[in-house]
Scaffold this motif. Structure first.
Motif, PDB file in Angstrom:
ATOM      1  N   UNK A  46       0.852  -1.189   0.000  1.00 23.93           N
ATOM      2  CA  UNK A  46       0.000   0.000   0.000  1.00 23.93           C
ATOM      3  C   UNK A  46       0.888   1.239   0.000  1.00 23.93           C
ATOM      4  N   UNK A  47       0.368   2.377  -0.490  1.00 26.28           N
ATOM      5  CA  UNK A  47       1.180   3.600  -0.545  1.00 26.28           C
ATOM      6  C   UNK A  47       1.822   3.920   0.806  1.00 26.28           C
ATOM      7  N   UNK A  48       3.055   4.377   0.750  1.00 27.03           N
ATOM      8  CA  UNK A  48       3.881   4.770   1.903  1.00 27.03           C
ATOM      9  C   UNK A  48       4.263   3.617   2.825  1.00 27.03           C
ATOM     10  N   UNK A  49       4.079   2.363   2.360  1.00 27.10           N
ATOM     11  CA  UNK A  49       4.501   1.206   3.159  1.00 27.10           C
ATOM     12  C   UNK A  49       5.431   0.342   2.320  1.00 27.10           C
ATOM     13  N   UNK A  50       6.359  -0.332   2.996  1.00 20.33           N
ATOM     14  CA  UNK A  50       7.276  -1.232   2.280  1.00 20.33           C
ATOM     15  C   UNK A  50       6.791  -2.669   2.313  1.00 20.33           C
ATOM     16  N   UNK A  51       6.320  -3.107   3.476  1.00 20.42           N
ATOM     17  CA  UNK A  51       5.871  -4.498   3.605  1.00 20.42           C
ATOM     18  C   UNK A  51       4.414  -4.624   3.168  1.00 20.42           C
ATOM     19  N   UNK A  52       4.032  -5.851   2.855  1.00 20.43           N
ATOM     20  CA  UNK A  52       2.670  -6.130   2.407  1.00 20.43           C
ATOM     21  C   UNK A  52       1.789  -6.385   3.622  1.00 20.43           C
ATOM     22  N   UNK A  53       0.697  -5.630   3.713  1.00 18.63           N
ATOM     23  CA  UNK A  53      -0.256  -5.800   4.806  1.00 18.63           C
ATOM     24  C   UNK A  53      -1.430  -6.663   4.381  1.00 18.63           C
ATOM     25  N   UNK A  54      -2.455  -6.680   5.224  1.00 19.14           N
ATOM     26  CA  UNK A  54      -3.625  -7.519   4.970  1.00 19.14           C
ATOM     27  C   UNK A  54      -4.419  -7.038   3.754  1.00 19.14           C
ATOM     28  N   UNK A  55      -4.445  -5.730   3.489  1.00 17.57           N
ATOM     29  CA  UNK A  55      -5.221  -5.183   2.365  1.00 17.57           C
ATOM     30  C   UNK A  55      -4.875  -5.827   1.024  1.00 17.57           C
ATOM     31  N   UNK A  56      -3.605  -5.741   0.566  1.00 18.29           N
ATOM     32  CA  UNK A  56      -3.241  -6.363  -0.710  1.00 18.29           C
ATOM     33  C   UNK A  56      -3.447  -7.887  -0.698  1.00 18.29           C
ATOM     34  N   UNK A  57      -3.256  -8.506   0.473  1.00 18.98           N
ATOM     35  CA  UNK A  57      -3.426  -9.956   0.582  1.00 18.98           C
ATOM     36  C   UNK A  57      -4.894 -10.351   0.369  1.00 18.98           C
ATOM     37  N   UNK A  58      -5.823  -9.571   0.938  1.00 18.16           N
ATOM     38  CA  UNK A  58      -7.255  -9.839   0.752  1.00 18.16           C
ATOM     39  C   UNK A  58      -7.620  -9.741  -0.726  1.00 18.16           C
ATOM     40  N   UNK A  59      -7.061  -8.752  -1.422  1.00 16.84           N
ATOM     41  CA  UNK A  59      -7.330  -8.599  -2.860  1.00 16.84           C
ATOM     42  C   UNK A  59      -6.862  -9.837  -3.628  1.00 16.84           C
ATOM     43  N   UNK A  60      -5.691 -10.366  -3.251  1.00  8.78           N
ATOM     44  CA  UNK A  60      -5.171 -11.590  -3.893  1.00  8.78           C
ATOM     45  C   UNK A  60      -6.128 -12.754  -3.681  1.00  8.78           C
ATOM     46  N   UNK A  61      -6.568 -12.929  -2.443  1.00  4.19           N
ATOM     47  CA  UNK A  61      -7.443 -14.050  -2.111  1.00  4.19           C
ATOM     48  C   UNK A  61      -8.780 -13.918  -2.845  1.00  4.19           C
ATOM     49  N   UNK A  62      -9.305 -12.695  -2.912  1.00  7.59           N
ATOM     50  CA  UNK A  62     -10.555 -12.464  -3.653  1.00  7.59           C
ATOM     51  C   UNK A  62     -10.378 -12.798  -5.132  1.00  7.59           C
TER      52      UNK A  62
END
Length: 199
Positions: free
Chosen positions: A76-92
């Motif tokens: 997500x913008x301004x973050x380096x590591x992957x949080x739950x948000x992008x992961x949920x999109x992958x799973x969906x």
């Protein structure tokens, strides 16, 4: 060499290792996909490519209903590591495509919460950082050939040596070779080493 040029070179190496990994696991991958040149990579993905563009779905060679998704994750913008948000999109995305196995490639890894979220009962997510994929571990001189035995071959080995499955040597699921091939618990792997004897 510009930072954009460095990024293209890195992503080309990472993509090549992913293609080799898929090929080694029995997915349909062409030699052209594995041996893509830098120029071909730029022509195909564009100079200002996004990691999103590297997304792919591959079928098993002997079973086209067995599919795997490869997703190059973007934090997500301004973050380096992957949080739950992008992961949920992958799973969906996986659920909408009815694909239950994926390789997730990330530049810097997952947050602690995302690491827990990856452990799902009916979806298999394997996470690799770019740095783990810059070189193919199986191409190293000291890594012997590994072959998964069929159920029949596994039974024959256990009978031949009069041992139980629990008595065989173990390979950790975190072993780089096990991760490359996607070995599963309960599989028996034959390791083929070159002979030390020369005739």
């Amino acid at each position: 060499m510009s930072s954009s040029d460095d990024e293209i070179t890195k992503l080309l190496k990472v993509r090549k290792t992913v293609m080799q990994m898929l090929n080694d696991r029995g997915y349909l991958v062409t030699d052209d996909e594995i041996n893509m040149t830098k120029q071909q990579f730029i022509e195909y993905y564009g100079d200002n490519k996004s990691r999103d563009n590297l997304f792919m779905i591959k079928n098993k060679q002997n079973d086209t209903s067995d599919q795997i998704m490869v997703i190059f994750l973007i934090p997500e913008p301004s973050k380096e590591t992957i949080g739950i948000g992008p992961l949920k999109k992958c799973i969906e995305r996986m659920q909408s495509e009815k694909i239950f196995r994926a390789i997730l490639v990330t530049e810097h890894g997952l947050t602690a919460a995302a690491k827990k979220a990856v452990e799902l009962p009916n979806i298999k997510l394997e996470v690799f950082q770019d740095s783990e994929l810059l070189n193919n571990v199986t191409e190293h001189d000291l890594v012997p050939e590994h072959q998964v035995l069929t159920d029949g071959e596994k039974k024959a080995v256990l009978e031949k040596y009069k041992v139980k499955e629990t008595q065989l040597p173990r390979m950790l699921v975190t072993d780089p070779v096990a991760r490359h091939y996607g070995f599963q618990r309960g599989q028996v792997v034959k390791i083929i080493r070159p002979s030390e004897y020369v005739s």
